[in-house]
Write a protein that holds these residues in place. Structure first.
Motif, PDB file in Angstrom:
ATOM      1  N   CYS A  94      -7.636   3.164  -1.461  1.00 42.08           N
ATOM      2  CA  CYS A  94      -6.335   2.591  -1.177  1.00 42.08           C
ATOM      3  C   CYS A  94      -5.561   2.523  -2.473  1.00 42.08           C
ATOM      4  O   CYS A  94      -6.037   1.916  -3.438  1.00 42.08           O
ATOM      5  CB  CYS A  94      -6.463   1.181  -0.584  1.00 42.08           C
ATOM      6  N   ILE A 114      -3.052   6.013   1.157  1.00 33.29           N
ATOM      7  CA  ILE A 114      -4.435   5.740   1.549  1.00 33.29           C
ATOM      8  C   ILE A 114      -5.104   7.057   1.910  1.00 33.29           C
ATOM      9  O   ILE A 114      -4.476   7.961   2.466  1.00 33.29           O
ATOM     10  CB  ILE A 114      -4.488   4.746   2.736  1.00 33.29           C
ATOM     11  N   ILE A 121       0.847  -1.187   0.000  1.00 38.21           N
ATOM     12  CA  ILE A 121       0.000   0.000   0.000  1.00 38.21           C
ATOM     13  C   ILE A 121       0.881   1.235   0.000  1.00 38.21           C
ATOM     14  O   ILE A 121       1.604   1.499   0.958  1.00 38.21           O
ATOM     15  CB  ILE A 121      -0.950  -0.001   1.208  1.00 38.21           C
TER      16      ILE A 121
END
Length: 446
Positions: free
Chosen positions: A82, A61, A58
């Motif tokens: 995300c 976000i 990731i």
């Protein structure tokens, strides 16, 4: 503690009392405080978002809660973004081990009395043609009377562009649209944008600032009704820009009848990888021509994030800069610097003074100011290389004790009162702390 580290884009607010830190290994944690048996206790749980492979990283976000109403029902709409960079692509069998970036958009359009992160099942999965950086949302003013707004999301990347994602209400999904339709100032960028910040001001105008990988800083004054660019400013620094933050302040100025009054002005804080942090003063009037340097901010290798808030409730903002040096990484320490505007006796304008510095045991990646425990007072949440600092009790006590020591308050003053708060320090040990508040109620300031 997290299973893996996060980064400077890895922390956002899910709600006013919920934090969503994300890790590079594809884990998203929801952190909040709950009232359990008349005690405020921290609760952290991993959120099982769909369509996140086990080998996903990731990168950034962001989240925004949107409320809409109709004549028949009240619907809560929550959009969670995300930005994923996958180590193995699942979009094409022919891609092999080629890394492929995706943008996952999570929405909940079902009516209900209370929203639950665990129940989100709607996901729009978009393959990207660039490596993503910052994901940023803004309330864009719409309508004939310019009294309503909607949320749009902006995503920067390594392709020297910024992508715009806007909700299609009829289809109940977000779609990519040309950024120049709503943000003409974000065309023809000089380099990859690492940080973006937008601030709406009076008369339906906005200030847009961005910092680039090649050290360029851009600032635009825009009439949102067009939208029409009123003025553009550019300046070049010598290292990549880490953060740009626009913030307002009240300034005293002398009028023609010798009576002083306050005028709201807007400033721009700029931090970079190896240079001294600076504040550009009154940018609406002077653009990027009036520069004010922050003392001791050059005694470091990088300022990864920054925050501008009124932490001591005196009506004036404090500037927080976490500074990182090679020695910080070796000895596992990092300093948080706090600056404040003050006007020396006889000076024409105020200056930025370093008030204090506070050491932490891990490099700081992100700062957010919010009311986590719902008591009316906001807390400072700090995302570090090793995890999330759940409270900053020692920091708050240090600030308040300094302020209290300066107050000439009599022990018999009827307006002085004591509150007891139960906090949890960084070692998860409960402490009962008595804090003497100022005569005015701090909770009314936020």
């Amino acid at each position: 503690m997290f299973p893996s580290q996060s980064n400077i884009y890895g922390l956002c607010k899910a709600d006013e009392q919920e934090l969503l830190p994300a890790t590079l290994k594809g884990k998203v944690v929801c952190f909040r405080y709950q009232d359990l048996q008349k005690k405020i206790r921290p609760v952290a749980r991993e959120i099982q978002f769909t369509y996140i492979p086990v080998d996903a990283e990731i990168v950034s976000i962001d989240a925004k809660k949107k409320k809409t109403s109709s004549s028949k029902k009240y619907v809560r709409v929550h959009a969670f973004f995300c930005c994923l960079y996958l180590s193995v692509s699942f979009s094409s069998r022919d891609s092999g081990d080629k890394a492929t970036p995706f943008l996952n958009i999570y929405c909940d359009y079902e009516p209900g009395s209370e929203f639950n992160l665990e129940s989100i099942c709607t996901c729009l999965n978009l393959e990207l043609q660039f490596t993503p950086f910052q994901l940023y949302h803004i309330e864009y003013v719409i309508g004939a009377l310019w009294r309503s707004s909607e949320t749009v999301f902006l995503l920067s990347g390594h392709d020297q562009r910024i992508q715009l994602y806007k909700e299609n209400a009829s289809l109940h999904q977000f779609e990519e649209q040309p950024v120049e339709r709503l943000f003409p100032e974000l065309q023809e960028l000089p380099s990859n944008v690492l940080w973006l910040n937008v601030l709406s001001i009076e008369q339906n105008r906005r200030l847009t600032a961005f910092g680039c990988q090649n050290g360029s800083v851009g600032l635009s004054l825009v009439n949102q009704k067009g939208p029409e660019i009123l003025q553009n400013w550019r300046v070049k620094h010598e290292s990549p820009i880490c953060t740009v933050l626009l913030f307002p302040s009240k300034q005293q100025h002398q009028s023609t009848d010798t009576n002083s009054s306050q005028r709201e002005s807007f400033h721009l804080l700029v931090t970079s990888a190896i240079e001294m942090a600076v504040v550009y003063r009154d940018v609406e009037r002077y653009g990027l021509s009036r520069q004010l340097c922050l003392a001791e901010s050059d005694q470091c290798d990088a300022v990864l994030c920054a925050l501008v808030v009124d932490l001591d409730f005196d009506g004036q903002h404090e500037l927080f800069l976490p500074v990182c040096t090679i020695m910080c990484l070796i000895c596992d320490l990092q300093d948080l610097l706090c600056y404040k505007f003050h006007q020396p006796m006889g000076a024409f304008e105020d200056k930025l003074q370093l008030l204090w510095r506070w050491s932490f045991k891990s490099p700081l990646l992100s700062l957010i100011y919010l009311d986590l425990d719902g008591d009316g007072l906001r807390e400072l949440a700090i995302l570090t290389l090793k995890g999330l600092l759940r409270t900053t009790a020692d920091l708050v006590i240090h600030i308040l004790s300094t302020l209290v020591s300066r107050l000439p308050i009599s022990p018999k003053d009827p307006h002085t009162h004591t509150h007891t708060h139960t906090l949890k320090n960084q070692d998860s040990e409960e402490e009962s702390i008595s804090i003497i508040n100022e005569p005015r109620t701090a909770a009314t300031q936020h």
